[in-house]
Design a protein around this motif. Sequence first.
Motif: not given
Lengths: 420, 244
Positions: A80-92
Amino acid sequence: MKFRASFIKELLVLLRDIPGLIVLFIMPIAMIIVISLVQDTTIQSLKGSKIDILYIDNDEDILGTSLLTGLQKSELFNIDKNKLSEKDAKHKVAKGEYRIAVIIPEGTTDLIRKQIKPYITSIFTGENYKQKKDFTKTQIKILSDPTTKSTFRHTIISSLETYTAKIETQILLKILAENLEQMTGVKPEMNEEPIEAVEFIEEFAFEKETKITPNSTQHNVPAWTMFAMFFIVIPLAGNMIQERNDGSFFRLMTMPGSYLTVLTSKTAVYLLVTFTQFILMLLVGILILPAVGLPVLKIGSHPFALAFMGIASGLAAIGFGLLVGTITNTHEQSGVFGSVSVIILAALGGVWYPIYAMPHIMQKISIISPLNWGLSGFYEIFLKDGGFAQIIGSVTVLIIFFVMTVFLSVLIEKIKRFNK
Amino acid sequence: MIKIENLTKIYKGNSEPAVNNISLSVSKGEIFGLLGTNGAGKTTTFSMLCGLFPPTTGNVFINNLSVRSHISEIKKNIGVVPQNIALYPTLTGKENLMFFGKMYGLRKNTLKERINHSMIAFGIEKHADKKIKNYSGGMKRRINLIAGILHEPDVLLLDEPAVGIDAHSRLDIMDQLKKINKMGTTIIYTSHYLEEAENLCTDIAIIDEGKIISKGKPDKLIQENNCDNLESLFFKLTDKKHID
């Protein structure tokens, strides 16, 4: 005549014990199907992708794009290609939405180029290239769910390393071509696709021509057949204890004839049971496992050797059952001792975990397990299409084990009775 | 016919003997009662008589054969009826008897004939094809007894053959035992039913704490000790107020 009478009696007692029959026949079939499915799913999940990955490409250059293409090509992952911050990615990832997140930082490709360029230039100028002290390594961040197995993580890291190496080579070649063009004024023809000069060919090392392909079914069916056969220890030992408790054993001991007659008839009836179990397990491998999407069991080209292996394994299991039934005094003792000892022998015998992958000391200890001897024989047939010559060693030790356990059972029974 | 000489049994780990130096003889055709409370040593003596385990010291001779050295020959000529219902509960009465009869080496036709005859004699022929687990206590006791007499033994050893059943079934069994005895079978039986023993036995031995404290003909013993019956004799000799 006594043997025949005793055989018929044992058979009737067994056939009228419906829960016992379920344990003997239905449970092993259920077990082999469930375990084969579970193991196959695990293998498929390792081999056949479906690991959910969150891919964040902040680079948006060759590396980011090529890594994505490479990962997609491998068919191992759901990306799943996405543009997220590292913080959001960590959260997911922490929430379990993705097993793993891969973050390619901004300017990664540029950084690689900057590192490679002076190196290439030094080749043409003859300068001594030394890596700068402030050299910063490009960092690709991989965030993983702590519950993700290390095998999954290693698969991804290994894939990323492979693709990164390819891309670094491509960048290197591109800079090399640019330098050549500057020097000669001629633009070199560059093939964008990397040259794959080495091809890996996997082949199984059989001694002779065979159509057998080792797969989870070829491994699982013999392993769990051995396991099921040895679980006969519980009903067999239970039968002997029941006979002692209800007094019929007492009566038998006051009758002409020996304890050996009793054991022989039990052996014959339970051999019939183990052989039926064996045939059922083969049928499951041939008919049911393919129906649930697993590979079909191929029994090789030596059916008599296979039957011989089934009989020898059954005898070993029965011998062990007779011994447990003689040693133990209560159903509780035989149930616990029987099941735990079979599980230990199965673990040692390589039913759950291959012996070659065990620590050296465990490999030595595994020699004591009759399940190991049986499994070795079955593998000769199921994985190498072996015949009588290949299984004779396994068959011999299994039969020696049977004779020894029967001898010990007779001896222990005499000692228990006469040494009161 | 049966001679017990200085028979002693000390179980491993016990210092006190379960059976302590008992001697007695049983003539052919007798019904001999070995009487005592629970734990007196009856079943231990019984087990040694049928060769289940050897005595610590002493010996038993049946038809002049020692249980220590000729147990295989002895087994062919004795019938044993254990205290427990020594039958297979999931087999029918007939199947149980067929099995035990064949284990005694009886031929199929002879065996079938004897099973039918015995079942009729004991009044359970209608239940021949019922599983033992569905039998009443009295019926189980009858089959348990038949299993020990199918091969028509010279000596019949019975350990509490009528324990735990109703009076009617007990009387039936006693009647049958008398009939078997009349046909020439010597019977040794253990019991704590004293009235039953008084009616049945030609000779008795009272065993207490592993020792024989009295033996002889029941009538004579009762008379000699100025007692009314075997029960009062037993209480007098064993100094016990009741029997378990």
